[in-house]
Structures are given as structure tokens and as C-alpha cells.
Design an enzyme around this catalytic site. Structure first.
Site, PDB file in Angstrom:
ATOM      1  N   ASN A 292       9.245   2.180   8.491  1.00  0.00           N
ATOM      2  CA  ASN A 292       9.301   2.586   9.904  1.00  0.00           C
ATOM      3  C   ASN A 292      10.485   1.921  10.585  1.00  0.00           C
ATOM      4  OD1 ASN A 292       7.309   4.448  10.378  1.00  0.00           O
ATOM      5  ND2 ASN A 292       5.725   2.905  10.724  1.00  0.00           N
TER       6      ASN A 292
ATOM      7  N   LYS B 200       8.856  -4.084   4.347  1.00  0.00           N
ATOM      8  CA  LYS B 200       8.699  -4.324   5.790  1.00  0.00           C
ATOM      9  C   LYS B 200       9.965  -3.896   6.516  1.00  0.00           C
ATOM     10  CE  LYS B 200       5.601  -8.185   6.389  1.00  0.00           C
ATOM     11  NZ  LYS B 200       4.453  -7.345   6.453  1.00  0.00           N
TER      12      LYS B 200
ATOM     13  N   HIS C 241       7.058  11.214  16.731  1.00  0.00           N
ATOM     14  CA  HIS C 241       5.758  11.574  16.146  1.00  0.00           C
ATOM     15  C   HIS C 241       4.730  10.496  16.485  1.00  0.00           C
ATOM     16  CE1 HIS C 241       2.745  10.840  13.026  1.00  0.00           C
ATOM     17  NE2 HIS C 241       2.705  12.142  12.818  1.00  0.00           N
ATOM     18  N   ASN C 242       5.110   9.245  16.283  1.00  0.00           N
ATOM     19  CA  ASN C 242       4.176   8.148  16.551  1.00  0.00           C
ATOM     20  C   ASN C 242       3.868   8.016  18.039  1.00  0.00           C
ATOM     21  OD1 ASN C 242       4.551   7.781  13.813  1.00  0.00           O
ATOM     22  ND2 ASN C 242       4.567   5.554  13.962  1.00  0.00           N
TER      23      ASN C 242
ATOM     24  N   ARG D   4       9.424  -7.387  -5.170  1.00  0.00           N
ATOM     25  CA  ARG D   4       9.945  -8.760  -5.167  1.00  0.00           C
ATOM     26  C   ARG D   4       9.007  -9.679  -5.947  1.00  0.00           C
ATOM     27  NH1 ARG D   4      10.332 -11.764   0.535  1.00  0.00           N
ATOM     28  NH2 ARG D   4       8.112 -11.265   0.435  1.00  0.00           N
TER      29      ARG D   4
ATOM     30  N   LYS E 230      10.360  10.595  13.476  1.00  0.00           N
ATOM     31  CA  LYS E 230       9.135   9.850  13.116  1.00  0.00           C
ATOM     32  C   LYS E 230       8.689   8.974  14.292  1.00  0.00           C
ATOM     33  CE  LYS E 230       5.898   7.914  10.536  1.00  0.00           C
ATOM     34  NZ  LYS E 230       5.549   6.599  10.962  1.00  0.00           N
TER      35      LYS E 230
ATOM     36  N   GLU F  38       1.408  10.531  18.730  1.00  0.00           N
ATOM     37  CA  GLU F  38       0.146  10.042  18.145  1.00  0.00           C
ATOM     38  C   GLU F  38      -0.563   9.088  19.130  1.00  0.00           C
ATOM     39  OE1 GLU F  38       0.679   8.398  14.114  1.00  0.00           O
ATOM     40  OE2 GLU F  38      -0.460   6.660  14.801  1.00  0.00           O
TER      41      GLU F  38
ATOM     42  N   SER G 212       4.745   9.861   7.324  1.00  0.00           N
ATOM     43  CA  SER G 212       3.495   9.715   8.072  1.00  0.00           C
ATOM     44  C   SER G 212       2.309  10.174   7.243  1.00  0.00           C
ATOM     45  CB  SER G 212       3.532  10.529   9.362  1.00  0.00           C
ATOM     46  OG  SER G 212       2.280  10.405  10.020  1.00  0.00           O
ATOM     47  N   GLY G 213       1.203   9.514   7.476  1.00  0.00           N
ATOM     48  CA  GLY G 213      -0.026   9.903   6.784  1.00  0.00           C
ATOM     49  C   GLY G 213      -0.778   8.689   6.269  1.00  0.00           C
TER      50      GLY G 213
ATOM     51  N   VAL H  46       0.813  -1.242   0.000  1.00  0.00           N
ATOM     52  CA  VAL H  46       0.000   0.000   0.000  1.00  0.00           C
ATOM     53  C   VAL H  46       0.834   1.274   0.000  1.00  0.00           C
ATOM     54  CG1 VAL H  46      -2.186  -0.810   0.953  1.00  0.00           C
ATOM     55  CG2 VAL H  46      -0.341  -0.264   2.509  1.00  0.00           C
ATOM     56  N   MET H  47       1.861   1.325   0.850  1.00  0.00           N
ATOM     57  CA  MET H  47       2.611   2.574   0.988  1.00  0.00           C
ATOM     58  C   MET H  47       3.465   2.863  -0.247  1.00  0.00           C
ATOM     59  SD  MET H  47       1.884   4.133   3.792  1.00  0.00           S
ATOM     60  CE  MET H  47       3.225   5.250   4.155  1.00  0.00           C
TER      61      MET H  47
HETATM   62  N1  LIG Z   1       0.897   1.110   6.304  1.00  0.00           N
HETATM   63  C1  LIG Z   1       1.072   2.313   6.814  1.00  0.00           C
HETATM   64  O1  LIG Z   1       0.123   3.073   7.128  1.00  0.00           O
HETATM   65  C2  LIG Z   1       2.457   2.837   7.016  1.00  0.00           C
HETATM   66  C3  LIG Z   1       2.643   4.170   7.385  1.00  0.00           C
HETATM   67  C4  LIG Z   1       3.932   4.662   7.511  1.00  0.00           C
HETATM   68  C5  LIG Z   1       5.015   3.819   7.289  1.00  0.00           C
HETATM   69  N2  LIG Z   1       4.807   2.510   6.952  1.00  0.00           N
HETATM   70  C6  LIG Z   1       5.991   1.689   6.719  1.00  0.00           C
HETATM   71  O2  LIG Z   1       6.187   1.599   5.312  1.00  0.00           O
HETATM   72  C7  LIG Z   1       6.749   0.329   4.971  1.00  0.00           C
HETATM   73  C8  LIG Z   1       5.860  -0.350   3.942  1.00  0.00           C
HETATM   74  O3  LIG Z   1       4.581  -0.540   4.536  1.00  0.00           O
HETATM   75  P1  LIG Z   1       3.402  -1.295   3.779  1.00  0.00           P
HETATM   76  O4  LIG Z   1       2.272  -1.367   4.755  1.00  0.00           O
HETATM   77  O5  LIG Z   1       3.191  -0.668   2.449  1.00  0.00           O
HETATM   78  O6  LIG Z   1       4.017  -2.732   3.465  1.00  0.00           O
HETATM   79  P2  LIG Z   1       4.435  -3.957   4.427  1.00  0.00           P
HETATM   80  O7  LIG Z   1       3.267  -4.846   4.589  1.00  0.00           O
HETATM   81  O8  LIG Z   1       5.114  -3.440   5.647  1.00  0.00           O
HETATM   82  O9  LIG Z   1       5.538  -4.691   3.510  1.00  0.00           O
HETATM   83  C9  LIG Z   1       5.176  -5.359   2.330  1.00  0.00           C
HETATM   84  C10 LIG Z   1       6.207  -5.120   1.255  1.00  0.00           C
HETATM   85  O10 LIG Z   1       7.509  -5.562   1.700  1.00  0.00           O
HETATM   86  C11 LIG Z   1       8.030  -6.453   0.699  1.00  0.00           C
HETATM   87  N3  LIG Z   1       8.958  -7.393   1.328  1.00  0.00           N
HETATM   88  C12 LIG Z   1       8.782  -8.048   2.494  1.00  0.00           C
HETATM   89  N4  LIG Z   1       9.856  -8.816   2.744  1.00  0.00           N
HETATM   90  C13 LIG Z   1      10.723  -8.651   1.718  1.00  0.00           C
HETATM   91  C14 LIG Z   1      12.005  -9.158   1.407  1.00  0.00           C
HETATM   92  N5  LIG Z   1      12.640  -9.997   2.233  1.00  0.00           N
HETATM   93  N6  LIG Z   1      12.589  -8.772   0.249  1.00  0.00           N
HETATM   94  C15 LIG Z   1      11.965  -7.924  -0.577  1.00  0.00           C
HETATM   95  N7  LIG Z   1      10.755  -7.387  -0.347  1.00  0.00           N
HETATM   96  C16 LIG Z   1      10.138  -7.749   0.795  1.00  0.00           C
HETATM   97  C17 LIG Z   1       6.801  -7.094   0.120  1.00  0.00           C
HETATM   98  O11 LIG Z   1       7.110  -7.700  -1.111  1.00  0.00           O
HETATM   99  P3  LIG Z   1       6.182  -8.912  -1.679  1.00  0.00           P
HETATM  100  O12 LIG Z   1       5.006  -8.256  -2.336  1.00  0.00           O
HETATM  101  O13 LIG Z   1       7.062  -9.609  -2.640  1.00  0.00           O
HETATM  102  O14 LIG Z   1       5.789  -9.756  -0.502  1.00  0.00           O
HETATM  103  C18 LIG Z   1       5.895  -5.896  -0.012  1.00  0.00           C
HETATM  104  O15 LIG Z   1       6.220  -5.098  -1.114  1.00  0.00           O
HETATM  105  C19 LIG Z   1       6.879  -0.429   6.296  1.00  0.00           C
HETATM  106  O16 LIG Z   1       8.175  -0.263   6.814  1.00  0.00           O
HETATM  107  C20 LIG Z   1       5.882   0.244   7.188  1.00  0.00           C
HETATM  108  O17 LIG Z   1       6.222   0.132   8.552  1.00  0.00           O
HETATM  109  C21 LIG Z   1       3.560   2.016   6.792  1.00  0.00           C
END
Ligand SMILES: NC(=O)c1ccc[n+]([C@@H]2O[C@H](COP(=O)([O-])OP(=O)(O)OC[C@H]3O[C@@H](n4cnc5c(N)ncnc54)[C@H](OP(=O)(O)O)[C@@H]3O)[C@@H](O)[C@H]2O)c1
Length: 479
Positions: free
Chosen positions: A104, A77, A188-189, A35, A185, A192, A130-131, A14-15
């Protein structure tokens, strides 16, 4: 040969997906990679018409698609996956290229990664974003750390995709070297968490003491949102409270299990505060409150515990109480932010980051989860006095708390008398009273420590370190 994409995003959950779209919608050519390639294909298929995307199936293709110096955003992740992706891409990069970790990450991981990559001539930017998914798409608040040189190349792009505050200022700035962005950040959390817990406590008081229904409380929050509490979290609180569950016809909040999750960043804020010796009691209580909520067995086993029989207010008493809760919420909120900014000050000193607190407040005014009208005031306060020891040193905040304090105390006293848990309200008031107290019982603590452990103490009337011979004639010796 240099590619044509000005930026690349790898990790298209999603992000990452929304961030890539945000860059593309702002006119940048964006290389995209994941990936699992199905996600890359899906992005281009669904949103390809929003801008210029270059779909890459392999890391080599991805890197080749980027213009130099390459700018590559990792949105995977946090933790080991981030390290794995860095290890995969770093060997394909050249000196001067920039890796941006938008996940994060823990700021200590960012410090480690930055140091390691710096040794290889690669800039590493730990950027807090953030957001949520909506922010990533339409404008988040972005907190990038890393070298000033990397910000020179990356900053204009981030400023373009970031949210804009009401005065048009982009909600991003160079926070400071290495882990500074992820540290900010994290705090910030933490804030929050506190903000959400305080809102939750206000809700519970309005419900259990004032006797309002969720729909009525939604209206109260809507009214509050037109005043000094104007903020994203108050706005969405009203939305959540007015939502009715389609399956049962009951208020949504009454059909949701009352167990809250806590992810890394809130917990880290408290852990690091303990390490730095910074009292963030409001934030800590917010983290603990989620933890208590999750202890289902403990709560089930405690249902027999006695408490006062809560007397709901009469209908004609409720509106005045609601006004008092607004005062309490505002005062506690100021204290929670004060504690968070203190932690940033301490982190900045500890790691030599030279963080500008006014700029931090300014970039939280839009895009992020804690965006709030009163951040304008915090921005101005730090601009006027950058070296303020505490946000409470600001005259206008101190005056507002002075005006709110009687109601703040009444609300907490009422909560205690009626047995409604308000840990964050109470902790923030206790912090405030601790700061303003002329004498704290720490003098007695020092006496006890000296008694059982010869830990020594200082005196109020002269310099030096002293110890009392407690077992003998209680005479005092100077160490
Ligand atoms: N969700 C939110 O609201 C939010 C807000 C701020 C920050 N964040 C941070 O932004 C980051 C992304 O968040 P997200 O919610 O979009 O996704 P996520 O669920 O944290 O991560 C999924 C992504 O990571 C990839 N991935 C996982 N393990 C991997 C590996 N070993 N090698 C390569 N790719 C790998 C996945 O690829 P595959 O598709 O191949 O599995 C997928 O693209 C995270 O660090 C999260 O903490 C999230």
C-alpha cells in the site's frame, strides 16, 4: 543463465504468501523469498504441494531463479522497507526487468521510485491490491500502474490470478503510468472508509432509533444484500452482527471496544483531495468519525453534554423506518462513490494518467473490499458517457436519488432530532444539495473576503474582476 520461475514474490507475510500461492495454483512457477528465511521454508513446507515453488534464501538466489525479463513482486511493509528492498534488488537486475510493488504505497513514493528505476532501464509497477488475505489467495482486485510495456509482459499473469467479475472479466487492468495504480487503490480505500461508515450509521439508527437488536439488524442487512445494496461489505456486516461472543453470550458488537483504527490510505485520500481541491466530504467524515471514536479522553470528558432524550420508535413503526434507512444508505453511497470518482478524475488530469473510469469501476466488481452489484451500473454509466463530469450526471443514478431523497432527508432529520450522530449521511446529503442549489452562500463569502482583504470578486452580470471600496463610499472599482 535464466531461471525457471515466471514470477517471484519477496515478502512472505500474509499477503505475499497468499499471492505466491495464488500464482502457483494458477500454474506458474514461483520463486519465493523473505528476509527471515523461516517464512520461506514454512511456505514451501506447508503449501509446496499446491504448485511449483523455488525457495530462495538470498536475494542473489532469488534473482537467479527468475526467467527473463524478470518479474519480481515486493510484498513488504510500505514505506522505508519497500525502499530498502528495492535498493537491495535493483543492482541485481537487468534492463527490461520488472519490479512490482504490491504494497500500500503512497502514489508519490511510487512516482519517485518509478522515475528512478526507469533511469536504470527497470520497469516499476506500483500495483494496488485489494481483497485482504483471502483475496490475495483466491483472487484480488489488482490496480497496476507503470509503463504499457510492463503491462504487456505482466498483464496476462495478473489477469489469471485476479478475481473475475460475474461476467468473467478479470478484475485488473492497466490503470495508467507511474503512480496511477496506487492512486486508484488509495481512493478505493477512501471509498471503503465511507461505505463502512455509512453502514455503521445505518446500524446505529436501526439500533438506537428503531430499537432493533444486533441479530434483527443482521437479518435486515441480509435482506438488503439481496437487493441493490448487494455487496461484500453488507454481507460481512450481517455476519459480524449475528456473531455472539462465546465468553459472555452477548452480541459480539457489544463487547468490542468502539474505537476504530485508521491506516494511511483513508487519510491520504482526504489529504490529496484537499490538495487537488476535490470535495470528498463523505469520505472525510468517515475518516474523522474513526478519529473521533479514538479520542477516548475527549469522549469521556463529554459524557455530561446534554442531548435530546431519544424516543425509540414503536415496534410497528420500525419496519417502515428501516426501509427509509435503506434509501438513505443507498443515496449516500452513490454520493460517496461520486466523490471518489471525482478525485480519480482530478488526479488523472493533474498527473496526465488518462485513467478510464469505466475500467476502474469494472475491476472493482470482484475481489476487492468494496465489490458491489451496483458497480456494474457505474461501469455501464461510464462506458456510455466516458466524459461525465460526475456520476450524478448519469440519468439513472439521478433518478434513483430523486426517488430516495425524501426518505434520505427524513432519516437524517430523525437522527438530528434524536441526537444520533450521522456525519457521513449528513455530509453526503449536504454535498448533493450544494450541487443542486441555484445559489450558494459563496457570494457572501466573496463579499467578506473582498471587505477584509481586498480579494476581489467576479460579477454575475459582466466580465471582469472587481473590488468595492468598503471604507469609503462603497463605490466599485474594476481591477
Ligand atoms: N494485510 C492486508 O490485508 C493488506 C491488504 C492490501 C495490501 N496490503 C499491503 O501489502 C503489504 C504486505 O502486507 P502484509 O500484511 O502481508 O505484511 P506487513 O506486515 O505489512 O509486512 C511484513 C513483511 O515485510 C517484510 N519486511 C519488513 N521490513 C523489511 C525490510 N526492511 N526488509 C525486508 N523485508 C522487510 C517482513 O519480513 P520479515 O518476515 O523478515 O520481518 C514481512 O515479510 C503491505 O504494504 C500492506 O500495506 C496489505
Amino acid at each position: 543463465m535464466s531461471g525457471t520461475a515466471q514470477i517471484g514474490v519477496t515478502g512472505l507475510a500474509v499477503m505475499g504468501r497468499n499471492l505466491a500461492r495464488n500464482f502457483a495454483r494458477n500454474g506458474y512457477t514461483v520463486a519465493v523469498h523473505n528476509r527471515t528465511t523461516a517464512k520461506t521454508d514454512a511456505l514451501v513446507e506447508e503449501f509446496g504441494d499446491e504448485g511449483a515453488f523455488v525457495a530462495a534464501r538470498t536475494p542473489e538466489e532469488f534473482v537467479a531463479a527468475l526467467e527473463r525479463p524478470r518479474r519480481l513482486v515486493i510484498m513488504v511493509k510500505a514505506g522505508e522497507p519497500t525502499d530498502a528492498v528495492i535498493q537491495e534488488f535493483a543492482p541485481l537486475l537487468d534492463e527490461g526487468d520488472v519490479i512490482i510493488d504490491g504494497g500500500n504505497a503512497h502514489f508519490e513514493d511510487t512516482r519517485r521510485r518509478e522515475k528512478e528505476l526507469r533511469g536504470r532501464g527497470i520497469h516499476f509497477v506500483g500495483a494496488g491490491i485489494s481483497g485482504g488475505e483471502e483475496g490475495a489467495l483466491n483472487g484480488p482486485s489488482i490496480m497496476p500502474g507503470g509503463s504499457a510495456e510492463s503491462y504487456a509482459s505482466l498483464g496476462p499473469m495478473l489477469e489469471k490470478i485476479a478475481a473475475k467479475a460475474k461476467d468473467g472479466t478479470p478484475c485488473t487492468t492497466h490503470i495508467g503510468p507511474d503512480g496511477a495504480g496506487h492512486f486508484v487503490k488509495m481512493v478505493h480505500n477512501g471509498i471503503e472508509y465511507a461505505d463502512m461508515q455509512l453502514i455503521g450509521e445505518a446500524y446505529q439508527l436501526l439500533r438506537d432509533v428503531a430499537g432493533y437488536s444486533p441479530a434483527q439488524i443482521a437479518d435486515i442487512f441480509r435482506t438488503w444484500n439481496t437487493g441493490r445494496l448487494d455487496s461484500y461489505l453488507i454481507e460481512i456486516t450481517a455476519e459480524v452482527l449475528s456473531h455472539v461472543d462465546a465468553a459472555t453470550g452477548k452480541p459480539f458488537v457489544d463487547v468490542v471496544l468502539d474505537r476504530a483504527e485508521q491506516k494511511g490510505t483513508g487519510r491520504w485520500t482526504v489529504q490529496i483531495a484537499l490538495d487537488l481541491g476535490v470535495p470528498v466530504s463523505g469520505i472525510a467524515e468517515a475518516v474523522f468519525a474513526r478519529s473521533v471514536s479514538g479520542h477516548a479522553d475527549l469522549r469521556d470528558a463529554s459524557r455530561h453534554l446534554a442531548g435530546p432524550t431519544a424516543r425509540k420508535l414503536r415496534e410497528d413503526e420500525a419496519p417502515a423506518f428501516a426501509d427509509q434507512v435503506e434509501q438513505a444508505l443507498y443515496a449516500s453511497k452513490i454520493v460517496a462513490y461520486t466523490q471518489g470518482f471525482h478525485e480519480i478524475t482530478a488526479g488523472s488530469e493533474q498527473y496526465d494518467w488518462d485513467i478510464d473510469l469505466g475500467k476502474v469501476a469494472a475491476i472493482w466488481r470482484g475481489g476487492c473490499i468494496i465489490r458491489a452489484a451496483f458497480l456494474d451500473r457505474i461501469t455501464s454509466a461510464y462506458e456510455a458517457q466516458p466524459d461525465m463530469p460526475s456520476l450524478l450526471s448519469d440519468k439513472s443514478f439521478a433518478e434513483e436519488i430523486a426517488a430516495a431523497q425524501d426518505d434520505w432527508r427524513t432519516v437524517i432529520a430523525t437522527a438530528v432530532a434524536q441526537g444520533v450522530p450521522t456525519p457521513a449521511f449528513a455530509a453526503t446529503l449536504a454535498y448533493y444539495d450544494s450541487l443542486r442549489a441555484e445559489r450558494l452562500p459563496a457570494a457572501l463569502t466573496q463579499g467578506q473576503r473582498d471587505y477584509f482583504g481586498a480579494h476581489t470578486y467576479h460579477r454575475t452580470d459582466r466580465e471582469g474582476t472587481f473590488h468595492t471600496l468598503w471604507g469609503d463610499d462603497k463605490s466599485e472599482v474594476e481591477n
